[in-house]
Design a protein around this motif. Structure first.
Motif, PDB file in Angstrom:
ATOM      1  N   LEU A 158       9.765 -10.881 -39.133  1.00  0.00           N
ATOM      2  CA  LEU A 158      10.648 -10.861 -40.309  1.00  0.00           C
ATOM      3  C   LEU A 158      12.054 -10.430 -39.897  1.00  0.00           C
ATOM      4  N   ALA A 159      12.115  -9.415 -39.012  1.00  0.00           N
ATOM      5  CA  ALA A 159      13.410  -8.934 -38.519  1.00  0.00           C
ATOM      6  C   ALA A 159      14.127 -10.043 -37.746  1.00  0.00           C
ATOM      7  N   SER A 160      13.377 -10.803 -36.942  1.00  0.00           N
ATOM      8  CA  SER A 160      13.974 -11.924 -36.189  1.00  0.00           C
ATOM      9  C   SER A 160      14.588 -12.935 -37.146  1.00  0.00           C
ATOM     10  N   ALA A 161      13.849 -13.263 -38.223  1.00  0.00           N
ATOM     11  CA  ALA A 161      14.363 -14.213 -39.229  1.00  0.00           C
ATOM     12  C   ALA A 161      15.632 -13.664 -39.879  1.00  0.00           C
ATOM     13  N   ALA A 162      15.666 -12.349 -40.094  1.00  0.00           N
ATOM     14  CA  ALA A 162      16.843 -11.715 -40.720  1.00  0.00           C
ATOM     15  C   ALA A 162      18.058 -11.809 -39.798  1.00  0.00           C
ATOM     16  N   TYR A 163      17.860 -11.511 -38.513  1.00  0.00           N
ATOM     17  CA  TYR A 163      18.962 -11.617 -37.542  1.00  0.00           C
ATOM     18  C   TYR A 163      19.459 -13.060 -37.447  1.00  0.00           C
ATOM     19  N   LEU A 164      18.509 -14.007 -37.419  1.00  0.00           N
ATOM     20  CA  LEU A 164      18.878 -15.418 -37.300  1.00  0.00           C
ATOM     21  C   LEU A 164      19.648 -15.902 -38.524  1.00  0.00           C
ATOM     22  N   ARG A 165      19.226 -15.465 -39.702  1.00  0.00           N
ATOM     23  CA  ARG A 165      19.940 -15.854 -40.935  1.00  0.00           C
ATOM     24  C   ARG A 165      21.394 -15.403 -40.842  1.00  0.00           C
ATOM     25  N   ALA A 166      21.606 -14.170 -40.358  1.00  0.00           N
ATOM     26  CA  ALA A 166      22.968 -13.637 -40.250  1.00  0.00           C
ATOM     27  C   ALA A 166      23.768 -14.409 -39.191  1.00  0.00           C
ATOM     28  N   LYS A 167      23.121 -14.705 -38.057  1.00  0.00           N
ATOM     29  CA  LYS A 167      23.818 -15.445 -36.988  1.00  0.00           C
ATOM     30  C   LYS A 167      24.173 -16.854 -37.452  1.00  0.00           C
ATOM     31  N   GLU A 168      23.260 -17.448 -38.201  1.00  0.00           N
ATOM     32  CA  GLU A 168      23.482 -18.795 -38.719  1.00  0.00           C
ATOM     33  C   GLU A 168      24.698 -18.818 -39.649  1.00  0.00           C
ATOM     34  N   ASP A 169      24.723 -17.894 -40.596  1.00  0.00           N
ATOM     35  CA  ASP A 169      25.852 -17.824 -41.528  1.00  0.00           C
ATOM     36  C   ASP A 169      27.150 -17.506 -40.793  1.00  0.00           C
ATOM     37  N   TYR A 170      27.050 -16.641 -39.781  1.00  0.00           N
ATOM     38  CA  TYR A 170      28.213 -16.231 -38.990  1.00  0.00           C
ATOM     39  C   TYR A 170      28.764 -17.420 -38.201  1.00  0.00           C
ATOM     40  N   LEU A 171      27.890 -18.106 -37.454  1.00  0.00           N
ATOM     41  CA  LEU A 171      28.334 -19.218 -36.603  1.00  0.00           C
ATOM     42  C   LEU A 171      28.905 -20.368 -37.425  1.00  0.00           C
ATOM     43  N   MET A 172      28.219 -20.716 -38.513  1.00  0.00           N
ATOM     44  CA  MET A 172      28.714 -21.814 -39.344  1.00  0.00           C
ATOM     45  C   MET A 172      30.000 -21.396 -40.057  1.00  0.00           C
ATOM     46  N   GLY A 173      30.013 -20.171 -40.569  1.00  0.00           N
ATOM     47  CA  GLY A 173      31.191 -19.670 -41.281  1.00  0.00           C
ATOM     48  C   GLY A 173      32.412 -19.606 -40.379  1.00  0.00           C
ATOM     49  N   ILE A 174      32.262 -18.958 -39.210  1.00  0.00           N
ATOM     50  CA  ILE A 174      33.398 -18.782 -38.287  1.00  0.00           C
ATOM     51  C   ILE A 174      33.876 -20.141 -37.758  1.00  0.00           C
ATOM     52  N   ASN A 175      32.961 -20.927 -37.198  1.00  0.00           N
ATOM     53  CA  ASN A 175      33.362 -22.177 -36.539  1.00  0.00           C
ATOM     54  C   ASN A 175      33.831 -23.242 -37.526  1.00  0.00           C
ATOM     55  N   PHE A 176      33.041 -23.473 -38.567  1.00  0.00           N
ATOM     56  CA  PHE A 176      33.393 -24.549 -39.492  1.00  0.00           C
ATOM     57  C   PHE A 176      34.616 -24.177 -40.330  1.00  0.00           C
ATOM     58  N   SER A 177      34.709 -22.929 -40.762  1.00  0.00           N
ATOM     59  CA  SER A 177      35.878 -22.517 -41.565  1.00  0.00           C
ATOM     60  C   SER A 177      37.149 -22.624 -40.719  1.00  0.00           C
ATOM     61  N   ARG A 178      37.068 -22.169 -39.454  1.00  0.00           N
ATOM     62  CA  ARG A 178      38.261 -22.211 -38.592  1.00  0.00           C
ATOM     63  C   ARG A 178      38.659 -23.636 -38.239  1.00  0.00           C
ATOM     64  N   VAL A 179      37.676 -24.441 -37.813  1.00  0.00           N
ATOM     65  CA  VAL A 179      38.028 -25.792 -37.358  1.00  0.00           C
ATOM     66  C   VAL A 179      38.547 -26.645 -38.520  1.00  0.00           C
ATOM     67  N   LEU A 180      37.955 -26.502 -39.719  1.00  0.00           N
ATOM     68  CA  LEU A 180      38.415 -27.296 -40.870  1.00  0.00           C
ATOM     69  C   LEU A 180      39.767 -26.792 -41.374  1.00  0.00           C
ATOM     70  N   THR A 181      39.989 -25.475 -41.299  1.00  0.00           N
ATOM     71  CA  THR A 181      41.285 -24.922 -41.714  1.00  0.00           C
ATOM     72  C   THR A 181      42.385 -25.389 -40.765  1.00  0.00           C
ATOM     73  N   LEU A 182      42.109 -25.303 -39.442  1.00  0.00           N
ATOM     74  CA  LEU A 182      43.112 -25.716 -38.453  1.00  0.00           C
ATOM     75  C   LEU A 182      43.419 -27.205 -38.569  1.00  0.00           C
ATOM     76  N   LYS A 183      42.400 -27.979 -38.879  1.00  0.00           N
ATOM     77  CA  LYS A 183      42.563 -29.432 -38.920  1.00  0.00           C
ATOM     78  C   LYS A 183      43.178 -29.907 -40.245  1.00  0.00           C
ATOM     79  N   TYR A 184      42.722 -29.303 -41.354  1.00  0.00           N
ATOM     80  CA  TYR A 184      43.104 -29.855 -42.668  1.00  0.00           C
ATOM     81  C   TYR A 184      43.726 -28.839 -43.628  1.00  0.00           C
TER      82      TYR A 184
END
Length: 660
Positions: A158-184
């Motif tokens: 359960l703890a592994s799933a919790a860490y992964l959920r946070a990493k998933e939101d972090y990676l998508m949030g940081i990368n996609f928000s930055r790349v789309l902001t820089l581009k558009y």
């Protein structure tokens, strides 16, 4: 040596101290007794570090530094709660404490809150760590939870799933928000006359939900109403009028005709008028009974509330937002009135069903429903509950449905008025499952006029059964029939002739899809983007949802605070803003899969597989890193500025304010 109990909030810590009879004195940030210490987090104390903590140069957003995929993730104490973290950390590492009882909320997020603290405080592995998992905060449940506490390591998946959920939101949030902001970002900012780049906030679940809202708005926008004309026959049935509707069934001159909308409406009024002339010319003022049926139908009480169903109900009844409902029911939980609210289950466990008489009996003290409680207890209708659809261990992951504990009814006076209403709704749904089904009398009449079929349906409530508790829904269609009218209709036999009083043409128009309200949006998220209005259908089509019961309200709240959607507080209707729809266009052109509810739900299902031990953390992380890297690089390579400006021009007129 002493035991340390660590809860999620100070109020919960006090409840634990009282339930466990720990005569503890207040200290700074904790309580201490002779044999035990109790402390608390205040929600999250630790968070994931921003990229600039890995390398100061990453503070500046730059396409060259994307995608950003850390090898080892960094974490830090949240500055505003550092004082409490230091207190908790020192207690966790105190030499006279040998056993730690983890009493944070019993769910994925509660697990994550403690694990981060344990990790950052570098707690010795020599200490015994136990996980307390409870379904309510009543004294008996707290005592049971502590007594039956399992080794913390049993919750590692359960703890592994919790860490992964946070990493998933972090990676998508940081990368996609930055790349789309820089581009558009400049394209968006200029179009909105902001004279600066607009930050494009993107999230795994948030963006998908925004896409659902925009998709619905576009369906409404492009909807073309179709007028149609229904033909109704008014027939005399032993002194009173029966209204029946014509349908083009097999054998009709208009069966599958292109002149019809569906099977009961003409697209042109003149066609309807010609049809009425045709049937009246060969009917000699009579219609002939083709068939009549009369049967009883039983309707069982619905399943119990999970959080999504309760949020939908409170949105409809009390115009509460999902966030307000969650806060209200959380307060009821902390005052020991109801069981754990952040649940997806709508059934009870076998173990709870065996003890359910305690929950029922306790409601004798709740005056509005005391009469029903007496009836249930006298008839012992709770016996055999475990053999019904309301009990199913296979449909429970972390917690069973939300029900009243039957305790602390005296605490209701300390609850807000809206809290009392929500409690009443939960109690009524709970007691209804011990009541008999509602019984309806259904009658169907088919007649033929000049070879064309007319149909009339009647539904009469004979015995309200459980509806006495939950409330009898108003029948908007017709006045209830009198016993004389029921007898007259029931006497009809095949071949009987009924005088035709008149045929009328009734105008109708097709209606666009409904906008989501805050409650139906939560239900659509729970059902992976399908808005299933029908209660019984929702029972059967229980798919993997978007987000979880614990996070959905927060996601809707974030979309509102970002000004991507607007929520009408009076009606709870949700609509996109121009910015929100523009963001959907940007995402659609570059990372379209983020808008796919089924794909988003599959990520959530993947986390469930990790929690169940069917997928390893490494397997999940490899898939996630590959997805983020690929999508980020695709955005970097493409340039859709020109096409996007054209798409903005197409939607902007729908958001122009009307001049006063």
């Amino acid at each position: 040596m002493k035991s340390l109990f660590i809860t999620e909030k100070p109020s919960v810590a006090r409840e634990f101290a009282a339930a466990l009879n720990i005569n503890a004195k207040n200290r700074n940030g904790y309580m201490e007794g002779d044999q035990a210490v109790i402390t608390w987090c205040v929600g999250h104390l630790v968070t994931m570090s921003y990229p600039d903590q890995y390398d100061p140069s990453l503070k500046k957003w730059d396409l060259e530094t994307l995608p950003f995929i850390p090898g080892d993730y960094k974490y830090e104490t949240i500055p505003s709660v550092k004082k409490q973290f230091d207190i908790v950390s020192s207690l966790l590492n105190r030499e006279d404490i040998d056993t730690i009882y983890v009493c944070t909320d019993s769910g994925r997020e509660g697990e994550y809150i403690y694990r981060l603290v344990d990790q950052e405080a570098k707690v010795s592995s020599q200490k015994t760590k136990k996980r307390v998992w409870i379904d309510s905060q009543t004294k008996e449940e707290v005592i049971r939870g502590v007594k039956e506490a399992k080794d913390l390591s049993e919750y590692d998946n359960l703890a592994s799933a919790a860490y992964l959920r946070a990493k998933e939101d972090y990676l998508m949030g940081i990368n996609f928000s930055r790349v789309l902001t820089l581009k558009y970002g400049w394209t968006l900012g200029n179009y909105l006359n902001q004279k600066k780049s607009l930050v494009v906030a993107v999230g795994r679940v948030m963006t998908c939900v925004l896409g659902m809202i925009v998709k619905r708005e576009r369906e409404i926008r492009t909807f073309v109403p179709t007028p149609f004309y229904r033909v109704l026959g008014h027939f005399d049935c032993q002194g009173f009028q029966v209204e029946a509707e014509w349908k083009a069934v097999k054998g009709s001159a208009y069966f599958e005709s292109p002149k019809l909308y569906k099977d009961n409406g003409f697209l042109e009024k003149k066609e309807a008028q010609a049809f009425v002339k045709y049937i009246e010319s060969g009917a000699s003022g009579k219609t002939v009974v083709e068939s009549f049926s009369r049967r009883q139908e039983k309707k069982n009480p619905p399943l119990l509330y999970n959080l999504a169903e309760l949020q939908n109900e409170c949105s409809k009844r009390f115009k509460l937002s999902p966030d307000e409902t969650l806060k209200t029911v959380q307060d009821l939980y902390e005052k020991k009135l109801v069981t754990y609210p952040r649940t997806d289950a709508r059934v009870l466990s076998t173990a709870v069903s065996k003890e359910i008489v305690k929950n029922i009996s306790g409601l004798s003290a709740y005056e509005p429903l005391a009469g029903f409680v007496t009836e249930i207890l006298d008839q012992k209708s709770y016996q055999g509950l475990s053999k019904t659809k309301y009990v199913d261990d296979k449909k429970i992951t972390d917690h069973y449905a939300i029900i009243p504990t039957g305790q602390a009814v005296g605490n209701l006076s300390r609850i807000s008025q809206i809290g009392q209403k929500v409690y009443d709704v939960i109690c009524r749904r709970f007691l209804s499952i011990f009541m008999p089904p509602a019984v309806y009398l259904k009658m169907k009449l088919e007649t033929k006029t000049n070879g064309e079929s007319f149909f009339a349906n009647f539904k009469i409530l004979k015995d309200p059964g459980y509806l006495k508790v939950t409330g009898i829904p108003a029948n908007k269609k017709e006045e209830p029939l009198t016993p004389e009218q029921i007898a007259a209709i029931s006497s009809l036999k095949k071949g009987m002739e009924l005088p035709v009083k008149e045929h009328v043409i009734k105008d109708g128009t097709t209606t666009p899809p409904k906008r989501y309200n805050s409650g139906s949006l939560i239900l659509a998220m729970e059902n992976a983007g399908q808005l299933i209005e029908d209660e019984d259908l929702r029972e059967q089509i229980k798919g993997s949802g978007i987000g979880t019961s614990a996070t959905r309200a927060e996601i809707v709240k974030k979309l509102i605070s970002n000004k991507y959607i607007a929520l009408n507080k009076k009606t709870q209707i949700v609509t996109p803003t121009l910015t929100g729809e523009m963001i959907v266009n940007v995402v659609s052109a570059s990372i379209g899969s983020l808008l796919n509810p089924t794909l988003t739900a599959s990520w959530e299902k993947g986390l469930t597989y990790v929690a169940e031990g069917n997928v390893t953390e490494e397997e999940y992380m490899e898939k996630l890193n590959r997805f983020v890297t690929q999508k980020t690089n695709v955005v970097k390579e493409n340039n859709f500025q020109y096409q996007l400006r054209k798409s903005f021009d197409q939607i902007a007129p729908f958001y122009k304010k009307t001049s006063k």
